[in-house]
Design a protein around this motif. Sequence first.
Motif, PDB file in Angstrom:
ATOM      1  N   ARG A 136      22.009  85.633 -23.957  1.00  0.00           N
ATOM      2  CA  ARG A 136      21.474  84.454 -23.885  1.00  0.00           C
ATOM      3  C   ARG A 136      20.120  84.301 -24.708  1.00  0.00           C
ATOM      4  NH1 ARG A 136      19.819  81.895 -17.781  1.00  0.00           N
ATOM      5  NH2 ARG A 136      19.046  79.992 -18.435  1.00  0.00           N
ATOM      6  N   GLN A 137      19.185  85.280 -24.926  1.00  0.00           N
ATOM      7  CA  GLN A 137      17.832  85.278 -25.476  1.00  0.00           C
ATOM      8  C   GLN A 137      18.625  84.946 -26.969  1.00  0.00           C
ATOM      9  OE1 GLN A 137      15.552  88.422 -24.582  1.00  0.00           O
ATOM     10  NE2 GLN A 137      13.728  87.237 -24.798  1.00  0.00           N
ATOM     11  N   PHE A 138      19.415  85.861 -27.186  1.00  0.00           N
ATOM     12  CA  PHE A 138      20.084  85.978 -28.787  1.00  0.00           C
ATOM     13  C   PHE A 138      20.351  84.692 -29.351  1.00  0.00           C
ATOM     14  CE2 PHE A 138      22.415  87.272 -32.521  1.00  0.00           C
ATOM     15  CZ  PHE A 138      21.695  88.282 -33.272  1.00  0.00           C
ATOM     16  N   ARG A 139      21.407  84.288 -28.431  1.00  0.00           N
ATOM     17  CA  ARG A 139      21.718  82.719 -28.782  1.00  0.00           C
ATOM     18  C   ARG A 139      20.523  81.547 -29.066  1.00  0.00           C
ATOM     19  NH1 ARG A 139      26.841  80.332 -28.353  1.00  0.00           N
ATOM     20  NH2 ARG A 139      27.761  82.057 -27.521  1.00  0.00           N
ATOM     21  N   GLY A 140      19.625  81.839 -28.065  1.00  0.00           N
ATOM     22  CA  GLY A 140      18.547  80.932 -28.307  1.00  0.00           C
ATOM     23  C   GLY A 140      17.615  81.072 -29.653  1.00  0.00           C
ATOM     24  N   LEU A 141      17.705  82.242 -30.053  1.00  0.00           N
ATOM     25  CA  LEU A 141      16.718  82.682 -31.311  1.00  0.00           C
ATOM     26  C   LEU A 141      17.867  82.000 -32.353  1.00  0.00           C
ATOM     27  CD1 LEU A 141      15.792  86.256 -30.932  1.00  0.00           C
ATOM     28  CD2 LEU A 141      14.190  84.167 -30.921  1.00  0.00           C
ATOM     29  N   PHE A 142      19.104  82.189 -32.214  1.00  0.00           N
ATOM     30  CA  PHE A 142      19.851  81.665 -33.261  1.00  0.00           C
ATOM     31  C   PHE A 142      19.728  79.920 -33.456  1.00  0.00           C
ATOM     32  CE2 PHE A 142      23.977  79.279 -34.509  1.00  0.00           C
ATOM     33  CZ  PHE A 142      23.974  80.047 -35.830  1.00  0.00           C
ATOM     34  N   LYS A 143      19.648  79.286 -32.173  1.00  0.00           N
ATOM     35  CA  LYS A 143      19.554  78.021 -32.319  1.00  0.00           C
ATOM     36  C   LYS A 143      18.116  77.396 -32.945  1.00  0.00           C
ATOM     37  CE  LYS A 143      22.179  76.765 -28.206  1.00  0.00           C
ATOM     38  NZ  LYS A 143      22.313  76.444 -26.781  1.00  0.00           N
ATOM     39  N   LYS A 144      17.262  78.425 -32.686  1.00  0.00           N
ATOM     40  CA  LYS A 144      15.855  77.979 -33.078  1.00  0.00           C
ATOM     41  C   LYS A 144      16.046  78.318 -34.660  1.00  0.00           C
ATOM     42  CE  LYS A 144      11.130  79.380 -32.204  1.00  0.00           C
ATOM     43  NZ  LYS A 144      10.244  80.514 -31.464  1.00  0.00           N
ATOM     44  N   ALA A 145      16.743  79.395 -35.095  1.00  0.00           N
ATOM     45  CA  ALA A 145      16.887  79.645 -36.605  1.00  0.00           C
ATOM     46  C   ALA A 145      17.498  78.739 -37.385  1.00  0.00           C
ATOM     47  CB  ALA A 145      17.469  80.689 -36.836  1.00  0.00           C
ATOM     48  N   ARG A 146      18.630  77.775 -36.541  1.00  0.00           N
ATOM     49  CA  ARG A 146      19.485  76.759 -37.353  1.00  0.00           C
ATOM     50  C   ARG A 146      18.597  75.660 -37.387  1.00  0.00           C
ATOM     51  NH1 ARG A 146      25.039  75.796 -34.492  1.00  0.00           N
ATOM     52  NH2 ARG A 146      23.671  75.071 -32.682  1.00  0.00           N
ATOM     53  N   THR A 147      17.566  75.250 -36.650  1.00  0.00           N
ATOM     54  CA  THR A 147      16.645  74.388 -36.787  1.00  0.00           C
ATOM     55  C   THR A 147      15.645  74.364 -37.569  1.00  0.00           C
ATOM     56  OG1 THR A 147      15.534  74.680 -34.844  1.00  0.00           O
ATOM     57  CG2 THR A 147      17.558  73.205 -34.765  1.00  0.00           C
ATOM     58  N   ALA A 148      15.337  75.598 -38.118  1.00  0.00           N
ATOM     59  CA  ALA A 148      14.222  76.059 -38.875  1.00  0.00           C
ATOM     60  C   ALA A 148      14.531  75.703 -40.313  1.00  0.00           C
ATOM     61  CB  ALA A 148      13.698  77.162 -38.586  1.00  0.00           C
ATOM     62  N   GLN A 149      13.402  75.738 -41.273  1.00  0.00           N
ATOM     63  CA  GLN A 149      13.861  75.518 -42.678  1.00  0.00           C
ATOM     64  C   GLN A 149      13.997  76.957 -42.951  1.00  0.00           C
ATOM     65  OE1 GLN A 149      10.091  73.751 -44.104  1.00  0.00           O
ATOM     66  NE2 GLN A 149      11.276  71.849 -44.494  1.00  0.00           N
ATOM     67  N   GLY A 150      14.788  77.083 -44.248  1.00  0.00           N
ATOM     68  CA  GLY A 150      15.271  78.250 -44.841  1.00  0.00           C
ATOM     69  C   GLY A 150      16.797  78.516 -44.323  1.00  0.00           C
ATOM     70  N   ILE A 151      17.355  79.740 -44.740  1.00  0.00           N
ATOM     71  CA  ILE A 151      18.527  80.262 -44.623  1.00  0.00           C
ATOM     72  C   ILE A 151      18.615  80.818 -43.129  1.00  0.00           C
ATOM     73  CG2 ILE A 151      20.162  82.025 -45.439  1.00  0.00           C
ATOM     74  CD1 ILE A 151      18.630  82.176 -48.020  1.00  0.00           C
ATOM     75  N   THR A 152      19.588  80.130 -42.641  1.00  0.00           N
ATOM     76  CA  THR A 152      19.707  80.609 -41.112  1.00  0.00           C
ATOM     77  C   THR A 152      19.834  82.124 -40.773  1.00  0.00           C
ATOM     78  OG1 THR A 152      20.863  78.404 -40.600  1.00  0.00           O
ATOM     79  CG2 THR A 152      21.105  79.830 -39.040  1.00  0.00           C
ATOM     80  N   GLY A 153      20.596  82.863 -41.237  1.00  0.00           N
ATOM     81  CA  GLY A 153      20.614  84.234 -40.951  1.00  0.00           C
ATOM     82  C   GLY A 153      19.296  84.865 -41.202  1.00  0.00           C
ATOM     83  N   GLU A 154      18.792  84.560 -42.335  1.00  0.00           N
ATOM     84  CA  GLU A 154      17.623  85.107 -42.499  1.00  0.00           C
ATOM     85  C   GLU A 154      16.394  84.913 -41.838  1.00  0.00           C
ATOM     86  OE1 GLU A 154      14.607  85.209 -46.520  1.00  0.00           O
ATOM     87  OE2 GLU A 154      16.674  85.079 -46.967  1.00  0.00           O
ATOM     88  N   VAL A 155      16.459  83.609 -41.186  1.00  0.00           N
ATOM     89  CA  VAL A 155      15.310  83.111 -40.419  1.00  0.00           C
ATOM     90  C   VAL A 155      15.567  84.047 -38.734  1.00  0.00           C
ATOM     91  CG1 VAL A 155      14.512  81.247 -39.001  1.00  0.00           C
ATOM     92  CG2 VAL A 155      14.961  80.892 -41.468  1.00  0.00           C
ATOM     93  N   LEU A 156      16.823  84.165 -38.476  1.00  0.00           N
ATOM     94  CA  LEU A 156      17.432  84.681 -37.491  1.00  0.00           C
ATOM     95  C   LEU A 156      16.880  86.214 -37.166  1.00  0.00           C
ATOM     96  CD1 LEU A 156      18.937  84.882 -34.749  1.00  0.00           C
ATOM     97  CD2 LEU A 156      20.838  85.726 -36.054  1.00  0.00           C
ATOM     98  N   LEU A 157      16.641  86.873 -38.367  1.00  0.00           N
ATOM     99  CA  LEU A 157      16.372  88.216 -38.356  1.00  0.00           C
ATOM    100  C   LEU A 157      14.616  88.292 -38.528  1.00  0.00           C
ATOM    101  CD1 LEU A 157      18.669  90.340 -40.893  1.00  0.00           C
ATOM    102  CD2 LEU A 157      18.583  90.261 -38.292  1.00  0.00           C
ATOM    103  N   GLN A 158      14.222  87.364 -38.950  1.00  0.00           N
ATOM    104  CA  GLN A 158      12.761  87.179 -39.163  1.00  0.00           C
ATOM    105  C   GLN A 158      12.216  87.005 -37.630  1.00  0.00           C
ATOM    106  OE1 GLN A 158      12.321  84.070 -42.003  1.00  0.00           O
ATOM    107  NE2 GLN A 158      12.188  85.361 -43.580  1.00  0.00           N
ATOM    108  N   LEU A 159      12.918  86.082 -36.888  1.00  0.00           N
ATOM    109  CA  LEU A 159      12.650  85.776 -35.502  1.00  0.00           C
ATOM    110  C   LEU A 159      12.626  86.889 -34.765  1.00  0.00           C
ATOM    111  CD1 LEU A 159      14.242  82.308 -34.854  1.00  0.00           C
ATOM    112  CD2 LEU A 159      11.717  82.825 -34.971  1.00  0.00           C
ATOM    113  N   CYS A 160      13.600  87.946 -34.903  1.00  0.00           N
ATOM    114  CA  CYS A 160      13.663  89.168 -34.218  1.00  0.00           C
ATOM    115  C   CYS A 160      12.713  90.262 -34.735  1.00  0.00           C
ATOM    116  CB  CYS A 160      15.063  89.847 -34.603  1.00  0.00           C
ATOM    117  SG  CYS A 160      16.608  88.914 -33.889  1.00  0.00           S
TER     118      CYS A 160
END
Length: 201
Positions: free
Chosen positions: A67-91
Motif C-alpha cells: 500500500r505504501q509502495f503504491r502510494g509512492l508510485f502515484k506520487k512519483a507519477r505526478t512529479a516532474q522527472g522520470i517516474t522510475g527514477e523519482v520513485l527510487l529517489q522517494l525511497c
Amino acid sequence: MARYTGPKTKIARKFGEAIFGEDKSFEKRNYPPGQHGNARRRGKKSEYAIQLQEKQKAKYTYGILERQFRGLFKKARTAQGITGEVLLQLCESRLDNVVYRMGISPSRSGARQLVSHRHITVNGELVNIPSYQLKAGDVVAVREKSKSLEAIERSLSNSSNVFEWITWNNDTKTGTYVSVPARIQIPENINEQFIVELYSK
C-alpha cells in the motif's frame, strides 16, 4: 506498522542477490530456496513475472509494504522527472533509509527501529516516523541521550559508506541530507522501468 519479519536469507536467495546486506548464509547457498534448490528446472519467466519480481525486490530492499509502495508510485507519477527514477529517489529520501545510509545502523530494519524508538532527530525535532520524507538541507542527528548507545557506536565504527548526497560528522553524530540523489548515485540493483511498466498496466 506491519512489516516483513520472516527469514531474510530466503528472500535474498529468491532474488539471487544479498539485498539485505552481508549474509554468510546466502554466500553458502546462493541458489533459489525450495526443496530441490538448484536442481529444479525453471522455465523462462514471463514479462509479468520479471516485472513483479523487480517490484518485490524493491519493496523488500527498502522495507516497504504494498500500500505504501503504491502510494509512492502515484506520487512519483505526478512529479516532474522520470517516474522510475523519482520513485527510487522517494525511497532513498525516507528517514529510515537515510539513517541507514549515514551508518547509524547496519541495516534498514535496525534504522527503522532507531527512528520508531525516538533516537533520531530531524532539524532538532524528535521524529519517530520511519517513512518521514526528508528534504534537501534537512539535518539528521542522533538524540543527545542516545549518543552513547552501544549499537549506534558499533555501527558507526564499522561503517565505511560514503555518499555524495549525504554528509556525516562522527564527533557530533550529526548529518545533512544535502540533496536528492541522482539515479547514478543510488547503488541498489533495481530496474525501476519494470516497476513502472507493471503499475502502468
